[in-house]
Design a protein around this motif. Structure first.
Motif, PDB file in Angstrom:
ATOM      1  N   LEU A   1      56.544  26.581  19.397  1.00  0.00           N
ATOM      2  CA  LEU A   1      57.022  27.838  18.834  1.00  0.00           C
ATOM      3  C   LEU A   1      56.149  29.001  19.295  1.00  0.00           C
ATOM      4  CD1 LEU A   1      57.523  26.732  15.112  1.00  0.00           C
ATOM      5  CD2 LEU A   1      59.266  26.806  16.908  1.00  0.00           C
ATOM      6  N   GLU A   2      56.691  30.208  19.184  1.00  0.00           N
ATOM      7  CA  GLU A   2      55.849  31.387  19.353  1.00  0.00           C
ATOM      8  C   GLU A   2      54.807  31.377  18.232  1.00  0.00           C
ATOM      9  OE1 GLU A   2      55.767  33.613  21.769  1.00  0.00           O
ATOM     10  OE2 GLU A   2      57.333  32.453  22.795  1.00  0.00           O
ATOM     11  N   PRO A   3      53.568  31.796  18.493  1.00  0.00           N
ATOM     12  CA  PRO A   3      52.513  31.737  17.473  1.00  0.00           C
ATOM     13  C   PRO A   3      52.901  32.394  16.154  1.00  0.00           C
ATOM     14  CG  PRO A   3      51.573  32.286  19.610  1.00  0.00           C
ATOM     15  CD  PRO A   3      53.060  32.297  19.788  1.00  0.00           C
ATOM     16  N   GLU A   4      53.595  33.518  16.226  1.00  0.00           N
ATOM     17  CA  GLU A   4      53.993  34.220  15.001  1.00  0.00           C
ATOM     18  C   GLU A   4      54.979  33.391  14.191  1.00  0.00           C
ATOM     19  OE1 GLU A   4      54.244  35.423  18.036  1.00  0.00           O
ATOM     20  OE2 GLU A   4      52.589  36.875  18.109  1.00  0.00           O
ATOM     21  N   GLU A   5      55.887  32.700  14.893  1.00  0.00           N
ATOM     22  CA  GLU A   5      56.879  31.880  14.202  1.00  0.00           C
ATOM     23  C   GLU A   5      56.227  30.654  13.573  1.00  0.00           C
ATOM     24  OE1 GLU A   5      60.484  30.279  12.751  1.00  0.00           O
ATOM     25  OE2 GLU A   5      59.777  32.294  13.256  1.00  0.00           O
ATOM     26  N   ALA A   6      55.288  30.032  14.293  1.00  0.00           N
ATOM     27  CA  ALA A   6      54.575  28.892  13.735  1.00  0.00           C
ATOM     28  C   ALA A   6      53.815  29.295  12.478  1.00  0.00           C
ATOM     29  CB  ALA A   6      53.620  28.305  14.776  1.00  0.00           C
ATOM     30  N   GLU A   7      53.166  30.450  12.522  1.00  0.00           N
ATOM     31  CA  GLU A   7      52.420  30.941  11.361  1.00  0.00           C
ATOM     32  C   GLU A   7      53.357  31.222  10.196  1.00  0.00           C
ATOM     33  OE1 GLU A   7      49.247  34.497  10.162  1.00  0.00           O
ATOM     34  OE2 GLU A   7      50.184  34.468  12.145  1.00  0.00           O
TER      35      GLU A   7
ATOM     36  N   LEU B   1      54.383  27.933   8.578  1.00  0.00           N
ATOM     37  CA  LEU B   1      53.292  27.298   7.847  1.00  0.00           C
ATOM     38  C   LEU B   1      52.999  28.024   6.538  1.00  0.00           C
ATOM     39  CD1 LEU B   1      50.890  26.506  10.822  1.00  0.00           C
ATOM     40  CD2 LEU B   1      52.070  24.825   9.393  1.00  0.00           C
ATOM     41  N   GLU B   2      53.172  29.335   6.538  1.00  0.00           N
ATOM     42  CA  GLU B   2      52.892  30.117   5.332  1.00  0.00           C
ATOM     43  C   GLU B   2      54.027  30.054   4.315  1.00  0.00           C
ATOM     44  OE1 GLU B   2      52.104  33.977   6.908  1.00  0.00           O
ATOM     45  OE2 GLU B   2      49.927  33.635   7.031  1.00  0.00           O
ATOM     46  N   SER B   3      55.164  29.488   4.711  1.00  0.00           N
ATOM     47  CA  SER B   3      56.338  29.502   3.836  1.00  0.00           C
ATOM     48  C   SER B   3      56.335  28.394   2.791  1.00  0.00           C
ATOM     49  CB  SER B   3      57.619  29.388   4.680  1.00  0.00           C
ATOM     50  OG  SER B   3      57.714  28.091   5.284  1.00  0.00           O
ATOM     51  N   VAL B   4      55.434  27.422   2.931  1.00  0.00           N
ATOM     52  CA  VAL B   4      55.407  26.290   1.996  1.00  0.00           C
ATOM     53  C   VAL B   4      53.966  25.990   1.589  1.00  0.00           C
ATOM     54  CG1 VAL B   4      57.485  25.236   2.980  1.00  0.00           C
ATOM     55  CG2 VAL B   4      55.242  24.597   3.881  1.00  0.00           C
TER      56      VAL B   4
ATOM     57  N   VAL C   1      47.064  24.390  16.532  1.00  0.00           N
ATOM     58  CA  VAL C   1      48.345  24.477  17.221  1.00  0.00           C
ATOM     59  C   VAL C   1      48.195  25.198  18.556  1.00  0.00           C
ATOM     60  CG1 VAL C   1      50.659  25.493  17.102  1.00  0.00           C
ATOM     61  CG2 VAL C   1      49.702  24.315  15.099  1.00  0.00           C
ATOM     62  N   THR C   2      47.379  26.257  18.582  1.00  0.00           N
ATOM     63  CA  THR C   2      47.124  26.978  19.831  1.00  0.00           C
ATOM     64  C   THR C   2      46.430  26.086  20.853  1.00  0.00           C
ATOM     65  OG1 THR C   2      46.956  29.106  18.674  1.00  0.00           O
ATOM     66  CG2 THR C   2      45.960  28.966  20.861  1.00  0.00           C
ATOM     67  N   GLN C   3      45.442  25.315  20.396  1.00  0.00           N
ATOM     68  CA  GLN C   3      44.751  24.390  21.290  1.00  0.00           C
ATOM     69  C   GLN C   3      45.698  23.317  21.812  1.00  0.00           C
ATOM     70  OE1 GLN C   3      40.830  22.964  19.836  1.00  0.00           O
ATOM     71  NE2 GLN C   3      40.942  24.636  18.365  1.00  0.00           N
ATOM     72  N   ALA C   4      46.582  22.836  20.932  1.00  0.00           N
ATOM     73  CA  ALA C   4      47.553  21.826  21.353  1.00  0.00           C
ATOM     74  C   ALA C   4      48.503  22.388  22.403  1.00  0.00           C
ATOM     75  CB  ALA C   4      48.337  21.330  20.138  1.00  0.00           C
ATOM     76  N   LYS C   5      48.882  23.643  22.233  1.00  0.00           N
ATOM     77  CA  LYS C   5      49.770  24.285  23.202  1.00  0.00           C
ATOM     78  C   LYS C   5      49.109  24.368  24.573  1.00  0.00           C
ATOM     79  CE  LYS C   5      52.644  28.443  23.678  1.00  0.00           C
ATOM     80  NZ  LYS C   5      53.931  27.822  23.315  1.00  0.00           N
ATOM     81  N   GLY C   6      47.837  24.737  24.591  1.00  0.00           N
ATOM     82  CA  GLY C   6      47.130  24.848  25.860  1.00  0.00           C
ATOM     83  C   GLY C   6      46.855  23.511  26.508  1.00  0.00           C
ATOM     84  N   ALA C   7      46.552  22.498  25.691  1.00  0.00           N
ATOM     85  CA  ALA C   7      46.203  21.182  26.227  1.00  0.00           C
ATOM     86  C   ALA C   7      47.430  20.362  26.588  1.00  0.00           C
ATOM     87  CB  ALA C   7      45.359  20.420  25.203  1.00  0.00           C
ATOM     88  N   GLY C   8      48.557  20.615  25.904  1.00  0.00           N
ATOM     89  CA  GLY C   8      49.761  19.843  26.168  1.00  0.00           C
ATOM     90  C   GLY C   8      49.895  18.613  25.292  1.00  0.00           C
TER      91      GLY C   8
END
Length: 280
Positions: A152-158, A161-164, A184-191
């Protein structure tokens, strides 16, 4: 029917769907359980339940006063085939990977902030996980969930996560939104993403993104899950390489090209635990 301009949903329709999902999750529920479990106003709850029963979405057993899913819910469920092609193509590859590693391989889709399992190849012997097709788990506590969120786009992921409310399931579960964003950002970069006893003590998982909305039409990820006792100093690098190969094979079979998905290189698996939640 009220509509929130900032979140354009029809309140009554949303409430009806919530009731159906609640009853589905419980198997059956009484009027009081539905009323209290969803904090529904008593004045409108009877009418809502009667409407759902009349439309066939719910059944009401007058003998035990329990509501359960109706025939209409089953009929509509049978018509949904969105995930079947992906699951059918992936399953033989997953079976081979599970047999070669001796561990459980899982395929899940992202729904809100939950991962929904659509195919599982259980470990052929020894300890077996209690997961099953159709199970839903909160993404923040699983490797496959974080792999899904990383697409997801970082803003959408955030936002999701904040919705629940994010429960702490073990001592290692990360519930801080800032820390989760970082993972999540690290996972995106690492794959790839990890679960190092964050969902269940004594259980580890490594997961990779499989298809995105742009590529395969849905956010999907693939994982290998195993007891911590069966991991060694090479984990997860010794699992990551065959997992990535399986994901690439599935994408090729689907005819999906995913230029935006990071494929872990060999150098990424030299010390891949740096994205684990050891400080959870």
């Amino acid at each position: 029917m009220a509509e929130d301009r900032g979140n354009p949903t029809v309140k009554s329709a949303d409430r009806a769907l919530t009731v159906v999902e609640f009853v589905a999750g419980k198997g059956s529920a009484s009027f009081t359980e539905i009323l209290e479990g969803l904090s529904l106003p008593r004045s409108s709850a009877h009418g809502l339940l009667n409407t759902l029963c009349a439309a066939g979405w719910l059944d009401h057993n007058s003998a035990n006063k329990q509501y359960s899913l109706g025939l209409r819910a089953w009929q509509v469920g049978q018509l949904y085939t969105g995930h079947q092609t992906l699951a059918n193509v992936a399953k033989p590859v997953m079976d081979r990977l599970s047999a070669s590693l001796g561990e459980t391989v899982q395929l899940a889709l992202l729904d809100g902030v939950e991962n929904v399992y659509i195919a599982i190849s259980q470990a052929p012997g020894g300890m077996r996980l209690g997961s099953s097709v159709g199970m839903r788990l909160l993404a923040h506590a699983t490797g496959i969930g974080k792999a899904l969120l990383s697409m997801l786009e970082p803003e959408e992921a955030e936002r999701r996560l904040e919705s629940v409310a994010l429960p702490r399931l073990t001592e290692k579960t990360v519930t801080d939104i800032g820390a989760l964003k970082s993972l999540v950002t690290q996972a995106k970069g690492a794959g790839f993403a990890l679960d190092d006893e964050e969902y269940l003590e004594g259980c580890r998982c490594v997961a990779v993104p499989l298809t995105s909305k742009a590529g395969g039409g849905m956010y999907a990820a693939l994982s290998v899950t195993m007891p911590t006792a069966r991991t060694d100093a090479g984990w997860p690098g010794n699992i990551l390489s065959p997992l990535v190969a399986a994901a690439q094979e599935i994408r090729a079979l689907l005819g999906v090209r995913e230029p935006d998905l990071t494929i872990p290189a060999e150098r990424n698996s030299d010390n891949p635990r740096n994205i684990s939640a050891r400080s959870a």
